[in-house]
Write a protein that holds these residues in place. Structure first.
Motif, short mmCIF file in Angstrom:
data_model
loop_
_atom_site.label_atom_id
_atom_site.label_comp_id
_atom_site.label_asym_id
_atom_site.label_seq_id
_atom_site.Cartn_x
_atom_site.Cartn_y
_atom_site.Cartn_z
N THR A 123 -45.20 -5.08 -26.02
CA THR A 123 -45.26 -3.85 -26.56
C THR A 123 -45.66 -2.72 -26.25
O THR A 123 -45.36 -1.82 -25.72
N ARG A 124 -44.98 -2.19 -27.44
CA ARG A 124 -45.09 -0.11 -27.27
C ARG A 124 -46.69 -0.14 -27.23
O ARG A 124 -46.87 0.06 -28.18
N VAL A 125 -47.53 0.67 -26.28
CA VAL A 125 -48.09 1.16 -26.67
C VAL A 125 -48.61 2.45 -26.21
O VAL A 125 -48.12 2.62 -25.53
N GLN A 159 -43.66 6.77 -13.42
CA GLN A 159 -42.27 6.61 -14.85
C GLN A 159 -42.68 5.48 -16.14
O GLN A 159 -43.30 4.12 -15.96
N TYR A 160 -41.57 5.67 -16.77
CA TYR A 160 -42.21 5.08 -18.56
C TYR A 160 -40.74 4.89 -18.65
O TYR A 160 -39.58 5.40 -18.75
N SER A 161 -41.08 3.51 -20.00
CA SER A 161 -39.55 3.04 -20.16
C SER A 161 -39.44 2.00 -22.16
O SER A 161 -40.89 1.53 -21.43
N ASP A 162 -38.76 2.42 -22.43
CA ASP A 162 -38.90 1.27 -24.00
C ASP A 162 -38.07 -0.11 -23.89
O ASP A 162 -38.51 -1.02 -23.84
N ASN A 163 -37.62 0.05 -22.99
CA ASN A 163 -36.23 -1.25 -22.71
C ASN A 163 -36.44 -1.56 -20.97
O ASN A 163 -35.68 -2.95 -21.37
N GLY A 164 -37.16 -0.90 -20.13
CA GLY A 164 -37.06 -1.30 -18.38
C GLY A 164 -35.80 -0.77 -17.76
O GLY A 164 -35.75 -1.59 -16.69
N LYS A 165 -34.70 -0.33 -18.97
CA LYS A 165 -33.24 0.20 -18.01
C LYS A 165 -33.68 1.53 -18.28
O LYS A 165 -32.49 1.98 -17.13
N ASN A 166 -33.56 1.64 -19.08
CA ASN A 166 -33.82 3.37 -19.00
C ASN A 166 -35.22 4.41 -18.71
O ASN A 166 -35.96 4.16 -19.61
N TRP A 167 -35.24 5.19 -17.66
CA TRP A 167 -36.87 5.27 -16.87
C TRP A 167 -36.94 6.48 -17.08
O TRP A 167 -35.94 7.76 -16.77
N PHE A 168 -38.27 7.11 -17.19
CA PHE A 168 -38.49 8.28 -17.60
C PHE A 168 -39.63 8.60 -16.47
O PHE A 168 -40.33 8.12 -16.93
N TYR A 169 -39.69 9.98 -16.10
CA TYR A 169 -40.58 9.83 -14.91
C TYR A 169 -41.89 10.71 -15.66
O TYR A 169 -40.96 12.22 -16.60
N TYR A 170 -42.79 10.62 -15.44
CA TYR A 170 -43.90 10.80 -16.23
C TYR A 170 -44.17 13.02 -15.52
O TYR A 170 -44.17 12.71 -14.08
N THR A 171 -43.67 13.95 -16.20
CA THR A 171 -43.70 15.87 -15.48
C THR A 171 -45.02 16.22 -16.16
O THR A 171 -45.24 16.22 -17.32
N ASP A 172 -45.07 17.06 -15.30
CA ASP A 172 -45.82 18.78 -15.98
C ASP A 172 -44.69 19.90 -16.98
O ASP A 172 -44.42 19.17 -16.98
N GLU A 173 -45.86 20.25 -17.43
CA GLU A 173 -45.23 21.28 -18.35
C GLU A 173 -43.82 21.77 -17.96
O GLU A 173 -43.36 22.18 -19.08
#
Length: 84
Positions: A13-15, A38-52
């Motif tokens: 679930t989303r946390v 990296q994080y995702s809501d669906n396990g397919k589209n990933w986003f890197y955690y970045t700074d400002e």
């Protein structure tokens, strides 16, 4: 050193994620010294955690196979999956 290895955690679930803790594999002398998040809501589209400035952040990992290293995120994320 293999830069293609990763681990994926599915929370089912989303946390809200505001910190990460890593620990090496005890008695095997295996541990990660540096990683990205990296994080995702669906396990397919990933986003890197970045700074400002939208630069991918590197997190310090472990220096041995026993100690726990905790990294707090400057900005919390909400996601179902994380990949280190």
């Amino acid at each position: 050193m293999d830069f293609n290895e990763h681990i994926i955690i599915d929370f089912n679930t989303r946390v809200i994620i505001n910190s990460l803790a890593t620990q090496g594999r005890r008695a095997a002398r295996e541990f990660v010294t540096l990683y990205t998040l990296q994080y995702s809501d669906n396990g397919k589209n990933w986003f890197y955690y970045t700074d400002e400035n939208k630069i991918v952040m590197n997190f310090n990992g472990n220096y041995d196979d026993n100690s726990v290293v905790t990294n707090r995120l400057k900005e919390s994320i909400v996601a179902r999956y994380v990949r280190l």
